[in-house]
Motif scaffolding. Structure first.
Motif, PDB file in Angstrom:
ATOM      1  N   PHE A 152      78.048 -20.001  -0.507  1.00 35.31           N
ATOM      2  CA  PHE A 152      78.934 -19.320   0.447  1.00 35.31           C
ATOM      3  C   PHE A 152      78.533 -17.855   0.574  1.00 35.31           C
ATOM      4  N   PHE A 153      78.098 -17.271  -0.530  1.00 32.38           N
ATOM      5  CA  PHE A 153      77.608 -15.890  -0.496  1.00 32.38           C
ATOM      6  C   PHE A 153      76.409 -15.793   0.444  1.00 32.38           C
ATOM      7  N   LEU A 154      75.449 -16.692   0.286  1.00 33.42           N
ATOM      8  CA  LEU A 154      74.258 -16.660   1.148  1.00 33.42           C
ATOM      9  C   LEU A 154      74.630 -16.899   2.605  1.00 33.42           C
ATOM     10  N   TYR A 155      75.545 -17.835   2.844  1.00 30.90           N
ATOM     11  CA  TYR A 155      75.937 -18.132   4.229  1.00 30.90           C
ATOM     12  C   TYR A 155      76.597 -16.920   4.883  1.00 30.90           C
ATOM     13  N   LEU A 156      77.526 -16.296   4.184  1.00 32.55           N
ATOM     14  CA  LEU A 156      78.234 -15.152   4.751  1.00 32.55           C
ATOM     15  C   LEU A 156      77.333 -13.933   4.907  1.00 32.55           C
ATOM     16  N   LYS A 157      76.250 -13.887   4.146  1.00 29.16           N
ATOM     17  CA  LYS A 157      75.268 -12.808   4.265  1.00 29.16           C
ATOM     18  C   LYS A 157      74.174 -13.150   5.289  1.00 29.16           C
ATOM     19  N   ASP A 158      74.377 -14.246   6.051  1.00 30.31           N
ATOM     20  CA  ASP A 158      73.405 -14.684   7.066  1.00 30.31           C
ATOM     21  C   ASP A 158      72.054 -15.000   6.443  1.00 30.31           C
ATOM     22  N   GLN A 159      72.064 -15.575   5.245  1.00 32.86           N
ATOM     23  CA  GLN A 159      70.830 -15.930   4.560  1.00 32.86           C
ATOM     24  C   GLN A 159      70.665 -17.447   4.439  1.00 32.86           C
ATOM     25  N   MET A 160      71.443 -18.193   5.215  1.00 34.99           N
ATOM     26  CA  MET A 160      71.363 -19.648   5.157  1.00 34.99           C
ATOM     27  C   MET A 160      71.258 -20.192   6.568  1.00 34.99           C
ATOM     28  N   ARG A 161      70.181 -20.904   6.837  1.00 36.35           N
ATOM     29  CA  ARG A 161      69.937 -21.410   8.188  1.00 36.35           C
ATOM     30  C   ARG A 161      69.690 -22.923   8.209  1.00 36.35           C
ATOM     31  N   ARG A 162      69.117 -23.461   7.138  1.00 36.24           N
ATOM     32  CA  ARG A 162      68.679 -24.852   7.140  1.00 36.24           C
ATOM     33  C   ARG A 162      69.861 -25.813   6.991  1.00 36.24           C
ATOM     34  N   ASN A 163      69.773 -26.932   7.706  1.00 36.99           N
ATOM     35  CA  ASN A 163      70.836 -27.931   7.654  1.00 36.99           C
ATOM     36  C   ASN A 163      71.032 -28.499   6.254  1.00 36.99           C
ATOM     37  N   ASP A 164      69.923 -28.744   5.535  1.00 40.99           N
ATOM     38  CA  ASP A 164      70.064 -29.341   4.211  1.00 40.99           C
ATOM     39  C   ASP A 164      70.821 -28.411   3.260  1.00 40.99           C
ATOM     40  N   GLU A 165      70.654 -27.092   3.439  1.00 42.70           N
ATOM     41  CA  GLU A 165      71.398 -26.144   2.603  1.00 42.70           C
ATOM     42  C   GLU A 165      72.878 -26.128   2.981  1.00 42.70           C
ATOM     43  N   LEU A 166      73.166 -26.187   4.279  1.00 46.79           N
ATOM     44  CA  LEU A 166      74.559 -26.229   4.724  1.00 46.79           C
ATOM     45  C   LEU A 166      75.248 -27.498   4.233  1.00 46.79           C
ATOM     46  N   ILE A 167      74.535 -28.619   4.292  1.00 42.33           N
ATOM     47  CA  ILE A 167      75.109 -29.877   3.811  1.00 42.33           C
ATOM     48  C   ILE A 167      75.390 -29.794   2.313  1.00 42.33           C
ATOM     49  N   ARG A 168      74.464 -29.188   1.562  1.00 45.61           N
ATOM     50  CA  ARG A 168      74.656 -29.028   0.108  1.00 45.61           C
ATOM     51  C   ARG A 168      75.901 -28.184  -0.175  1.00 45.61           C
ATOM     52  N   LEU A 169      76.081 -27.114   0.584  1.00 40.86           N
ATOM     53  CA  LEU A 169      77.233 -26.237   0.385  1.00 40.86           C
ATOM     54  C   LEU A 169      78.529 -26.939   0.765  1.00 40.86           C
ATOM     55  N   ALA A 170      78.572 -27.513   1.969  1.00 44.10           N
ATOM     56  CA  ALA A 170      79.787 -28.206   2.412  1.00 44.10           C
ATOM     57  C   ALA A 170      80.105 -29.372   1.479  1.00 44.10           C
ATOM     58  N   GLY A 171      79.064 -30.104   1.054  1.00 44.71           N
ATOM     59  CA  GLY A 171      79.276 -31.224   0.150  1.00 44.71           C
ATOM     60  C   GLY A 171      79.839 -30.802  -1.190  1.00 44.71           C
ATOM     61  N   ALA A 172      79.418 -29.616  -1.684  1.00 40.68           N
ATOM     62  CA  ALA A 172      79.941 -29.119  -2.959  1.00 40.68           C
ATOM     63  C   ALA A 172      81.425 -28.788  -2.849  1.00 40.68           C
ATOM     64  N   PHE A 173      81.820 -28.159  -1.739  1.00 42.97           N
ATOM     65  CA  PHE A 173      83.246 -27.889  -1.525  1.00 42.97           C
ATOM     66  C   PHE A 173      84.034 -29.198  -1.514  1.00 42.97           C
ATOM     67  N   PHE A 174      83.503 -30.198  -0.811  1.00 36.11           N
ATOM     68  CA  PHE A 174      84.197 -31.485  -0.707  1.00 36.11           C
ATOM     69  C   PHE A 174      84.238 -32.192  -2.058  1.00 36.11           C
ATOM     70  N   GLU A 175      83.143 -32.121  -2.808  1.00 40.27           N
ATOM     71  CA  GLU A 175      83.104 -32.744  -4.130  1.00 40.27           C
ATOM     72  C   GLU A 175      84.146 -32.138  -5.058  1.00 40.27           C
ATOM     73  N   LEU A 176      84.259 -30.814  -5.049  1.00 40.17           N
ATOM     74  CA  LEU A 176      85.268 -30.163  -5.887  1.00 40.17           C
ATOM     75  C   LEU A 176      86.673 -30.611  -5.493  1.00 40.17           C
ATOM     76  N   ALA A 177      86.918 -30.695  -4.183  1.00 35.38           N
ATOM     77  CA  ALA A 177      88.239 -31.129  -3.704  1.00 35.38           C
ATOM     78  C   ALA A 177      88.537 -32.549  -4.155  1.00 35.38           C
ATOM     79  N   GLN A 178      87.547 -33.440  -4.043  1.00 34.36           N
ATOM     80  CA  GLN A 178      87.751 -34.828  -4.443  1.00 34.36           C
ATOM     81  C   GLN A 178      88.013 -34.944  -5.936  1.00 34.36           C
ATOM     82  N   ARG A 179      87.313 -34.131  -6.729  1.00 33.73           N
ATOM     83  CA  ARG A 179      87.546 -34.134  -8.171  1.00 33.73           C
ATOM     84  C   ARG A 179      88.974 -33.710  -8.493  1.00 33.73           C
TER      85      ARG A 179
END
Length: 662
Positions: A152-179
């Protein structure tokens, strides 16, 4: 002289409340210490990488701060640098609206007299090396919590562009919520964690959902989880307003992504049942949920009139309850009901409410705004508080008091005040009178009326919040977890436990702030002890309130001294006067957390608030006006202020300002 920086309370108290991961064979002697720190940092990060689920942010920042400080002092600058980066990334505040910012800011002047803003943590100077390091940590760790922090730090600093990185980040948020949902024990804390996690996962997944099938799949999974949580929710639970309101609001904001028929068939009916249930325990909450549901209904072209009428009826009932208690909030409630009936083009009720409004709007003294909590709600609340107290340690209870999470943030107060402004604003009283009829403050200009509206909103919201705070303090005391001893230990370990050295009339004089504070604390708890021992005993809180309220001003002046803020001003060029408390608070505002500043200001000095300091100092309170409530407010202020700590930081023009934790 280097400027002093006050650290955020949550960060400073982390080491007092939480323990960090410990390691075997940690070196205990100075010999070889510097050579061992990179290994210690690596070992610590390795252990964190294997943790699953939500981690304790404050415990992590406390340990990283220790490694940063000790490795730097041992001249292990490389370890100190990367430990500092880890610390700053995790400790930084990351929001969609404000991007990445520090927890704490203050203003200072350079040697040239230029005013600059210092921030901690300050990540504005990061370059390719720092971002590459953070990206490596983001991609290398298996800890979903750390993935969200780095990513999230990298995304908000405009340092994240690739889809696979966005999926990894969004998936981590979702994984934590599911846990959290899987292991949920029904506590409010779990729910409070889950909702932001789901919201972040959805928002990130929707960024590329149209162009990337995997993102669309993830977004659909998050949406299904939200719908399942909403429709399966037990509306008798205490978090009903938070859960159903938040999900409904999130649904309305992304309505095109949700199945419309399920919103009409499942979400809105569930909200209606919940709103009706809330009318018996939390009428304000019923109105708030209805307001969110009405907006959602509007966006899916469902019936909105019944929601407006429901809100109008509840406002009328709130007005009746407020009028019976002599509360000026009745005026605002009638006004809200009037505007809703007017929007519904309900002529009979509009005319009726107009007459009611004219009748009651001049009945109430402006500063008398007390709404007792319904007995059923108080009983339910005590059950919730008892559960919290049983789970928390004595130090954790004091920290909970210092945080006062039951109070609405000032930003939210401003938003609510702006929404609630109406064409009737000019009808509202513009003068504040004390109990003797003396005018002590006027609100005449449009700007002043806006200020009044904000203060009035803060006060109304603070009625319930302060009731919760008072019950929490008393029940913690009754449970034996908030004692004179535990408070003495807390204050002793803070900056108020240190000896105060002053030069007075050419002599160096030492004093003990702790003794000043604990005197009033002991008197307060002695009266509470008598009340618990003998139910019919009528406590005498006069001495406790007198002492604790004035000690807040004492601490604020001492705080100015610690921050090198002048506590005096000149008049007529040659007369030196001590600053008024209102002036001192304005000077301290950049150094205090926003919530603390507005809490202290409203209850201590604001004329349209409690104005406790003036009422006590000028003898404006009668014996019947002294109660545990005033004492608890002052005690909370002292606990909040004791939670700050001071560290010397490099001058503003230094090459690399690095505040380090205590």
């Amino acid at each position: 002289m280097l400027p002093l920086l006050g650290y955020p309370r949550d960060y400073v108290l982390a080491r007092a409340e939480f323990s960090y991961i410990s390691f075997k064979n940690r070196p205990d002697t100075a010999q070889g210490l510097s050579d061992s720190y990179m290994s210690i940092l690596t070992d610590y990060l390795s252990e964190l990488d294997n943790v699953q689920g939500l981690a304790d942010n404050r415990a992590i920042t406390a340990e990283l701060g220790r490694i940063t400080s000790e490795s730097t002092e041992s001249a292990d600058l490389d370890t100190g640098r990367w430990a500092r980066v880890e610390l700053e990334v995790i400790a930084s505040v990351k929001t969609w609206e404000g991007k990445v910012r520090g927890q704490f800011t203050r203003t200072a002047q350079t040697e040239e007299g230029e005013e600059v803003t210092l921030e901690w943590p300050d990540t504005n100077g990061y370059g390719p090396e720092e971002y590459d390091y953070i990206r490596q940590r983001f991609l290398g760790t298996a800890n979903p919590y750390l993935i969200t922090q780095y990513g999230f730090f990298l995304y908000l600093k405009d340092q994240m562009r690739r889809n696979d990185e966005l999926i990894r980040l969004a998936g981590a948020f979702f994984e934590l919520a599911q846990r959290e949902l899987t292991s949920a024990d029904g506590s409010a804390l779990v729910t409070a964690d889950v909702l932001p996690l789901l919201s972040n996962a959805l928002r990130l997944a929707l960024l590329r959902s149209q162009a990337d099938a995997s993102m669309r799949t993830l977004a659909d999974s998050v949406i299904e989880s939200l719908l399942a949580l909403h429709t399966g929710w037990d509306i008798t639970r205490r978090e009903t307003l938070l859960v159903l309101g938040t999900i409904s609001d999130l649904t309305a904001a992304n309505v095109r992504q949700f199945p419309v028929e399920r919103i009409r068939a499942e979400i809105l009916p569930k909200n209606w049942a919940a709103a009706e249930a809330l009318t018996s325990t939390h009428r304000h909450g019923a109105v708030e949920l209805a307001n969110v549901a009405e907006e959602l209904a509007r966006r899916v072209q469902a019936d909105t009139d019944r929601w407006s009428r429901f809100r109008a009826e509840q406002y009328e009932l709130l007005a009746t309850e407020a009028e019976e208690n002599g509360n000026m909030a009745a005026v605002a409630f009638v006004e809200h009901a009037f505007r809703l009936y007017q929007a519904l083009r309900d002529a009979p009720n509009t005319e009726r409410l107009a007459q009611v409004y004219q009748t009651i709007r001049s009945r109430f003294a402006l500063t008398q705004t007390v709404t007792p909590m319904p007995a059923e709600e108080m009983e339910r609340l005590e059950g919730v508080i008892d559960e919290d107290i049983a789970r928390l340690s004595a130090p954790s209870i004091i920290i909970r008091i210092s945080q006062a999470p039951m109070f609405t943030s000032w930003q939210r107060v401003v938003e609510l005040a702006a929404v609630e402004r109406s064409s009737f604003l000019e009808w509202l009283p513009v003068s504040i009178e004390d109990k003797l009829g003396n005018t002590i403050e006027n609100f005449t200009t449009p700007e002043e009326k806006v200020k009044f509206n904000q203060l009035h909103t803060y006060g109304l919201l603070g009625q319930i919040a302060s009731s919760v705070l008072f019950r929490f303090i008393f029940l913690a005391f009754r449970a034996g977890k908030l004692t004179v001893s535990s408070l003495n230990e807390y204050f002793s370990g803070s900056w108020l436990g240190e000896e105060r050295v002053q030069r007075i009339s050419g002599r160096q004089v030492s004093s003990q702030p702790l003794a000043m504070i604990m005197s009033g604390v002991k008197v307060l708890f002695a009266e509470m002890d008598k009340k618990v021992a003998q139910e019919t005993y009528e406590p005498d809180y006069i001495a406790a309130v007198d002492s604790l309220v004035l000690k807040v001003e004492y601490v604020l002046r001492y705080l100015c001294e610690k921050l090198a803020i002048p506590t005096f001003r000149t008049r007529d060029s040659n007369v030196i006067m001590e600053k008024l408390l209102d002036e001192l608070l304005r000077d301290l505002q950049p150094h205090l957390e926003e919530a603390d500043y507005h809490f202290i200001r409203y209850y201590l000095v604001e004329k349209s608030g409690q104005n406790l300091r003036n009422r006590v100092a000028h003898g404006l309170m009668d014996d019947t006006e002294f109660s545990h409530q005033e004492a608890f407010l002052a005690l909370t202020m002292l606990i909040k202020l004791a939670g700050y700590q001071f560290r010397r930081v490099p001058a503003p023009d230094a090459s690399e300002p690095e505040p380090t934790p205590a």
